[in-house]
Write an enzyme that holds these catalytic residues in place. Structure first.
Site, PDB file in Angstrom:
ATOM      1  N   GLU A  20      -8.002   0.647   0.230  1.00 23.32           N
ATOM      2  CA  GLU A  20      -8.111   0.582   1.688  1.00 23.32           C
ATOM      3  C   GLU A  20      -8.242  -0.872   2.149  1.00 23.32           C
ATOM      4  OE1 GLU A  20      -7.334   3.365   2.810  1.00 23.32           O
ATOM      5  OE2 GLU A  20      -7.664   3.038   4.940  1.00 23.32           O
ATOM      6  N   HIS A  31       0.034  -0.402   7.655  1.00 22.26           N
ATOM      7  CA  HIS A  31      -1.066   0.109   6.821  1.00 22.26           C
ATOM      8  C   HIS A  31      -0.533   0.684   5.495  1.00 22.26           C
ATOM      9  CE1 HIS A  31      -5.105   2.032   6.303  1.00 22.26           C
ATOM     10  NE2 HIS A  31      -4.396   2.885   5.586  1.00 22.26           N
ATOM     11  N   GLU A  32       0.408   1.604   5.619  1.00 28.01           N
ATOM     12  CA  GLU A  32       0.933   2.238   4.396  1.00 28.01           C
ATOM     13  C   GLU A  32       1.687   1.221   3.528  1.00 28.01           C
ATOM     14  OE1 GLU A  32      -0.235   5.085   3.609  1.00 28.01           O
ATOM     15  OE2 GLU A  32      -1.023   5.512   5.625  1.00 28.01           O
ATOM     16  N   HIS A  72      -0.774  -0.381   1.288  1.00 27.38           N
ATOM     17  CA  HIS A  72      -1.034   0.461   0.105  1.00 27.38           C
ATOM     18  C   HIS A  72       0.125   0.339  -0.885  1.00 27.38           C
ATOM     19  CE1 HIS A  72      -4.663   2.538   1.293  1.00 27.38           C
ATOM     20  NE2 HIS A  72      -4.145   3.019   2.406  1.00 27.38           N
TER      21      HIS A  72
END
Ligand code: ZN
Length: 501
Positions: A296, A266-267, A270
């Site tokens: 997101e 997830h990170e 980003h």
């Protein structure tokens, strides 16, 4: 370059430097600073924040901005400069409409209210937090009323701070669809999910091995270790100083295999966004992602759409089982894929699975809307919260701690923020659908060739930073506006196949 913009440049440079310094302290505070540093360092952060504001909000900049907003000046600007002027205009609009003494009082209030929230959550005492929440809401209503224009509603002013493309009309349509389609799907899935044995996930997983495997995963999706670092913090987050220095954190739990793996993907999603922002716009006001929702969408595209697919794990699952042979040698790839996609009704948003996540957001959206439409009182919020959890997810929190007190956002006055999580999730599916038309995405995953995926996102989304907004990006990439049906269809297809519905 326009002469007026040239005069503005030194102010922009100074504000950028001050903001970078502040961010660096905040990063340090949450990762490596010693426990007792916080109070003294917060003085430094406070002064840097003040100086940052002053460098941007002053008579000279105000004068230059006004001039640059005129039609004839606009014609001399490049696209990037025009976007910077627009962004600066937004900052002025947000801040100048609020009397300075009220702004200061509000900031003092939220520092107390966030601390009170943390204690109230720990003690499970909503009544202690309620008076502060009420004051925070009153301020937000007042601030919104200063800024409301035309037929906009106060809540929309707040929504617009996170994404200008999603107002109540768009969100109502979106969430109605979620209600209509996802709630019945969840009921079907939940019945079948009970049969999936996921006990392997909660065995003991050596933290050092987790660290190493997560580092591998991050590099696997394209994280560039020459431009980024991974640290550890209580809650995973991403912070960018500029496109050559992007920092992410992770958190490792000994008896949970998935937690750190999916957080790092997830990170990393980003981080890829921030690393791929064009050199020409990094360190400017438009040098970050287009919006919260767009950001997101990138993290969730990697974490869920790609990261929880069979194609993604097929070439690397063996590496995972070899890392933890004692726990995983008897778990087949198919079993593992069912495990990472197990869906069930739950109470805590941050731990929710892909299927239920947006229902948690739906509940928060409806409550925020009711608050700002004066339809509910602060004292009634826990009851309304619990009713909605029962109605939409099928379970009722047994305490406020795992109910209305679970999120920190409202204690900071962050109303209008939640919908961007759901919007981002849905955008990820829409982007995925149009990427499938344009590239052999599934083969790329099976061949461990993630570079074309990253490059596609870089060329079509990342490099623009905030020069384009969410709507413009979607239009350019997919040839149409935001549509929730891609997301609904994605979930239906995925779970029908996975669970033989
Ligand atoms: Zn995120």
């Amino acid at each position: 370059m326009s002469k007026t913009f040239e005069k503005l440049q030194p102010y922009l440079d100074k504000s950028m430097a001050l903001q970078t310094a502040r961010n660096l302290f905040e990063w340090d505070d949450q990762t490596t600073a010693p426990f007792e540093a916080a109070d003294n360092t917060s003085i430094v952060i406070g002064i840097l924040s003040d100086e940052y504001m002053k460098s941007l909000i002053n008579d000279d900049v105000r004068h230059l901005l006004k001039k640059l907003q005129e039609k004839k000046e606009q014609a001399d600007l490049t696209d990037t400069e025009r976007a910077i002027v627009k962004e600066l205009g937004k900052t002025y609009e947000q801040l100048e409409s609020i009397p300075p003494e009220e702004y200061r009082a509000f900031n003092e209030l939220i520092s107390i209210s966030s601390r009170t929230w943390a204690k109230a959550k720990k003690d499970n005492r909503y009544e202690e937090f309620a008076p502060y929440l009420e004051k925070v809401i009153d301020y937000k209503k007042k601030f919104a009323s200063y800024r409301v224009k035309g037929d906009k509603k106060p809540y929309e002013v707040l929504l617009g701070d996170y994404d200008e493309c999603f107002m109540i009309r768009e969100l109502d349509i979106f969430f109605e669809q979620i209600k209509k389609e996802i709630i019945p799907l969840l009921k079907e899935v939940a019945k079948k999910a009970e049969t999936i044995d996921k006990s392997y996930n909660y065995l003991n997983y050596d933290i050092n091995k987790q660290r190493e495997f997560c580092r591998y995963l991050s590099g696997y999706v394209g994280f560039d270790f020459n431009r980024g670092v991974i640290a550890e913090s209580a809650h995973p987050f991403t912070m960018q100083l500029h496109n050559h220095d992007v920092r992410i954190t992770n958190r490792y739990i000994e008896n949970n295999l998935e937690s750190a793996m999916f957080s790092i993907i997830h990170e990393s999603g980003h981080a890829l966004y921030e690393m791929n922002i064009a050199d020409s716009i990094t360190q400017t006001l438009v040098g970050g992602g287009a919006s919260m929702g767009m950001h997101e969408s990138q993290s969730r595209l990697y974490e869920n759409v790609l990261g929880r697919s069979r194609d993604f794990w097929e070439p690397i699952y063996e590496k995972l089982t070899a890392t933890y042979p004692e726990n995983l040698s008897n778990i087949s790839l198919d079993h593992f894929i069912k495990g990472i996609n197990k869906a069930a009704p739950s109470l805590i948003r941050t731990e929710a699975d892909e299927l239920t996540y947006c229902l948690h957001i739906l509940i928060r959206y409806e409550i925020e809307k009711a608050i700002f439409a004066e339809e509910v009182k602060v004292a009634e919020l826990p009851k309304l919260w619990n009713q909605k959890y029962q109605e939409y997810i099928g379970i009722t929190p047994s305490s406020d701690e795992e109910g209305i007190l679970q999120d920190t956002h409202w204690s900071w006055g962050e109303f209008g923020y939640f919908p961007s999580y759901a919007v981002g999730t849905a955008i990820a599916s829409q982007l995925y659908a149009c990427m499938l038309d344009k590239m052999p995405l599934e083969s790329y995953l099976k061949e461990s060739n993630l570079t074309p995926i990253r490059e596609y996102l870089e060329d079509n989304i990342h490099k623009y930073g905030a020069v384009k907004n969410t709507g413009e990006i979607l239009k350019d990439v997919c040839g149409e506006d935001f549509r929730a049906d891609y997301y609904i269809q994605y979930l239906k297809d995925k779970y029908t196949k996975l669970y033989d519905l």
